[in-house]
Design an enzyme around this catalytic site. Structure first.
Site, PDB file in Angstrom:
ATOM      1  N   ARG A   1      37.986  39.248  98.256  1.00  0.00           N
ATOM      2  CA  ARG A   1      37.257  40.185  97.408  1.00  0.00           C
ATOM      3  C   ARG A   1      35.869  39.598  97.126  1.00  0.00           C
ATOM      4  O   ARG A   1      35.764  38.493  96.587  1.00  0.00           O
ATOM      5  CB  ARG A   1      38.009  40.399  96.089  1.00  0.00           C
ATOM      6  CG  ARG A   1      37.263  41.244  95.084  1.00  0.00           C
ATOM      7  CD  ARG A   1      38.105  41.491  93.830  1.00  0.00           C
ATOM      8  NE  ARG A   1      37.385  42.344  92.904  1.00  0.00           N
ATOM      9  CZ  ARG A   1      36.798  41.917  91.780  1.00  0.00           C
ATOM     10  NH1 ARG A   1      36.854  40.646  91.429  1.00  0.00           N
ATOM     11  NH2 ARG A   1      36.157  42.760  91.012  1.00  0.00           N
TER      12      ARG A   1
ATOM     13  N   HIS B   1      28.752  44.184  91.036  1.00  0.00           N
ATOM     14  CA  HIS B   1      29.186  43.066  90.195  1.00  0.00           C
ATOM     15  C   HIS B   1      27.952  42.573  89.440  1.00  0.00           C
ATOM     16  O   HIS B   1      27.558  41.423  89.551  1.00  0.00           O
ATOM     17  CB  HIS B   1      29.840  41.979  91.048  1.00  0.00           C
ATOM     18  CG  HIS B   1      30.798  41.091  90.308  1.00  0.00           C
ATOM     19  ND1 HIS B   1      32.117  40.908  90.685  1.00  0.00           N
ATOM     20  CD2 HIS B   1      30.637  40.329  89.209  1.00  0.00           C
ATOM     21  CE1 HIS B   1      32.709  40.060  89.850  1.00  0.00           C
ATOM     22  NE2 HIS B   1      31.825  39.692  88.942  1.00  0.00           N
TER      23      HIS B   1
ATOM     24  N   GLU C   1      34.275  45.329  86.092  1.00  0.00           N
ATOM     25  CA  GLU C   1      34.179  45.116  84.652  1.00  0.00           C
ATOM     26  C   GLU C   1      32.997  45.815  83.995  1.00  0.00           C
ATOM     27  O   GLU C   1      32.055  45.169  83.515  1.00  0.00           O
ATOM     28  CB  GLU C   1      34.105  43.612  84.348  1.00  0.00           C
ATOM     29  CG  GLU C   1      35.296  42.825  84.862  1.00  0.00           C
ATOM     30  CD  GLU C   1      35.329  41.390  84.342  1.00  0.00           C
ATOM     31  OE1 GLU C   1      34.381  40.978  83.656  1.00  0.00           O
ATOM     32  OE2 GLU C   1      36.309  40.684  84.625  1.00  0.00           O
TER      33      GLU C   1
ATOM     34  N   ASN D   1      41.388  42.607  85.940  1.00  0.00           N
ATOM     35  CA  ASN D   1      41.001  41.211  85.781  1.00  0.00           C
ATOM     36  C   ASN D   1      41.586  40.701  84.468  1.00  0.00           C
ATOM     37  O   ASN D   1      41.413  41.328  83.429  1.00  0.00           O
ATOM     38  CB  ASN D   1      39.478  41.059  85.724  1.00  0.00           C
ATOM     39  CG  ASN D   1      38.833  41.361  87.072  1.00  0.00           C
ATOM     40  OD1 ASN D   1      39.520  41.595  88.064  1.00  0.00           O
ATOM     41  ND2 ASN D   1      37.508  41.339  87.100  1.00  0.00           N
TER      42      ASN D   1
ATOM     43  N   TYR E   1      42.452  37.103  82.063  1.00  0.00           N
ATOM     44  CA  TYR E   1      42.337  35.662  81.826  1.00  0.00           C
ATOM     45  C   TYR E   1      43.097  35.186  80.606  1.00  0.00           C
ATOM     46  O   TYR E   1      43.681  34.122  80.612  1.00  0.00           O
ATOM     47  CB  TYR E   1      40.857  35.255  81.694  1.00  0.00           C
ATOM     48  CG  TYR E   1      40.124  35.384  82.996  1.00  0.00           C
ATOM     49  CD1 TYR E   1      40.095  34.342  83.915  1.00  0.00           C
ATOM     50  CD2 TYR E   1      39.487  36.577  83.343  1.00  0.00           C
ATOM     51  CE1 TYR E   1      39.457  34.461  85.138  1.00  0.00           C
ATOM     52  CE2 TYR E   1      38.843  36.713  84.563  1.00  0.00           C
ATOM     53  CZ  TYR E   1      38.832  35.659  85.457  1.00  0.00           C
ATOM     54  OH  TYR E   1      38.210  35.778  86.667  1.00  0.00           O
TER      55      TYR E   1
ATOM     56  N   GLU F   1      41.325  39.636  89.589  1.00  0.00           N
ATOM     57  CA  GLU F   1      40.826  38.313  89.180  1.00  0.00           C
ATOM     58  C   GLU F   1      41.805  37.698  88.203  1.00  0.00           C
ATOM     59  O   GLU F   1      42.287  38.363  87.287  1.00  0.00           O
ATOM     60  CB  GLU F   1      39.484  38.393  88.441  1.00  0.00           C
ATOM     61  CG  GLU F   1      38.281  38.580  89.301  1.00  0.00           C
ATOM     62  CD  GLU F   1      36.991  38.610  88.478  1.00  0.00           C
ATOM     63  OE1 GLU F   1      36.939  37.978  87.406  1.00  0.00           O
ATOM     64  OE2 GLU F   1      36.055  39.289  88.915  1.00  0.00           O
TER      65      GLU F   1
END
Ligand code: FCB
Length: 470
Positions: free
Chosen positions: A77, A121, A166, A294, A296, A373
């Protein structure tokens, strides 16, 4: 838990983004982007770090393709730098820019790696920012034109398309709080930019469908917000955080609406959603083929008036930081002292990923999901043996991969998982201070050194899952 295998064909990948790795910002006819301007503005990024050189990926394309082949990646990606394709964000394509990405997608195809392309991005051509940036409706139209150019040039070779990465970061941090490029702040610009990004997404979906038969989706950064207590104000605060980060982007895509509670709050704060014109939400909700997630960390949320209670309950209440993006609504993120943290300060809680994937299935979409991600920021270093030992990253990825598997076991259609990142790179306003890579990058020379996590992930890919105990 013993070893765990994934469904056949599960897409194991790794991710990067153009500005974070390419460097060569003036080569091949590339125009400046808002991140060039922002990173060169004193005080905006840690140590004044910029992406001017980054990982030199533009010059090391062949070496990096070999690196990916060595890792055994099934998918890669990456993002296309809009200002390489259209240096001023409009008009005819810059052939040298398209040629670079053609070499990349062909190189991937030769190695049996699926190219997963992100169109945006965050590197908006500066010329478009000078004309209003994402607060201007015309930027959505320019984005669709750019999508058409890339779709036509690379559509035969791309395996999956992502319109935006995002939009919360690009819209809310870029135009709401100012923590990211272009560094503008205010409720009005934050909401206008958000809407024009979502509109641009929908228009780009149409443009890509006209040019290519590959699946089209969008990537959102989603989070689970846990109220600091069951006090009504903390419950409300957690709902607001959920609205700003999750529902503000999910709703226009899947429900053709913006979250009513947030719309009211924005109005009460002197902002508006007037950028939304009749018919726009039909465009933002054009059907997509997959959703990228994504993930985290998770976050505990308190009402700003209840900081003392949060402190008493054992939470860490730190000064409001640049990424405390809900500050305008009296909402605070509070810390859990007992949780492991990444070098970015983000709390590690893999169960949050399972919860989000299940929630998406229950509340938003039965369509395929990809974790586009997930990864660990650390302060890695090269040891005296020349190697980079990063057991913390292996453990982080292992636990999150298991969290994905738990969602699959609960019937959620998760089709792939991408590690952030293939290599250490420029972490936006944090510059080069933290490392996320499976590969260590020696910035002065550009040398790449696969870390222990690289070798470990290669085995995960080869086995289509994890071996051994968690
Ligand atoms: C995400 C971004 C990505 C990288 C990781 C750590 O928000 O999409 O570019 O910076 O965080």
């Amino acid at each position: 838990m013993a070893g765990s295998r994934f469904p056949d064909g599960f897409l194991w990948g790794a991710a990067t983004a153009a500005y974070q790795i390419e460097g060569a910002v003036t080569e091949g006819g590339r125009g400046p982007s808002i991140w060039d301007t922002f990173s060169h503005t004193p005080g905006r990024t840690l140590n004044g770090d910029t992406g001017d050189v980054a990982c030199r990926h533009y010059d090391k394309l062949d070496e990096d393709l070999e690196l990916m082949a060595d890792l055994g990646l099934r998918a890669y990606r990456f993002s296309i730098a809009w200002p390489r394709v259209q240096p001023e964000g409009k008009g005819p394509a810059n052939q040298a820019g398209l040629d670079f990405y053609r070499r990349l997608v062909d190189g991937l195809a030769e190695r049996g790696i699926v190219p997963a392309v992100t169109l945006y991005h965050w590197d908006l051509p500066q010329a478009l920012e000078d004309a209003g940036g994402w607060t201007a409706r015309t930027t959505s139209e320019r984005f669709a034109e750019y999508a058409a150019i890339v779709g036509e040039a690379l559509g035969d070779a791309v395996g999956m398309w992502t319109t935006l990465n995002e939009p919360w970061c690009a819209g809310w941090l870029g135009y709401g709080t100012g923590a990211h490029a272009p560094g503008r702040s205010g409720l009005a610009s934050g909401t206008a930019a958000t809407h024009h990004l979502m509109l641009g997404h929908g228009l780009a979906v149409e443009a890509l469908r006209a040019a290519s038969s590959a699946p089209v989706g969008i990537t959102l950064n989603l989070n689970r917000f846990i109220p600091a207590s069951d006090h009504e104000l903390d419950l409300r605060a957690a709902r607001i955080a959920d609205a700003v980060l999750n529902r503000l982007y999910l709703d226009p895509v899947f429900k053709a609406s913006y979250p009513e509670d947030l719309v009211e709050l924005v109005r009460a704060g002197g902002g508006d959603f007037d950028a939304v014109q009749p018919g726009d939400l039909d465009v933002t909700s054009r059907p997509i083929d997959f959703l990228g997630v994504n993930f985290y960390s998770t976050a505990v949320i308190a009402d700003v008036s209840r900081e003392a209670e949060a402190r008493q309950a054992g939470y860490v209440v730190a000064p409001v930081g640049a990424r405390d993006a809900n500050a305008p609504f009296g909402v605070r993120q509070v810390g859990r002292a007992d949780l492991e943290r990444l070098a970015t300060g983000w709390e590690v809680e893999p169960e949050g990923l399972t919860d989000i994937l299940v929630r998406l299935r229950d509340e938003y979409t039965r369509g395929p999901l990809y974790v586009t991600e997930n990864g660990a920021a650390q302060h890695d270093y090269r040891g005296p043996d020349g190697a980079v030992h990063d057991p913390g990253r292996i453990s982080y990825i292992d636990r999150h991969v298991r969290a994905v598997l738990r969602a699959i076991e609960r019937g959620v259609d998760v089709r792939g998982y991408f590690v952030w990142s293939l290599m250490d790179n420029y972490e936006w306003s944090l510059g080069y201070s933290v490392r996320f890579g499976l590969t260590w990058v020696d910035y002065p020379t550009g040398e790449r050194v696969p870390k222990d996590s690289f070798h470990w992930y290669r085995q995960v890919i080869a086995a289509n899952g994890l071996t051994g105990d968690a």
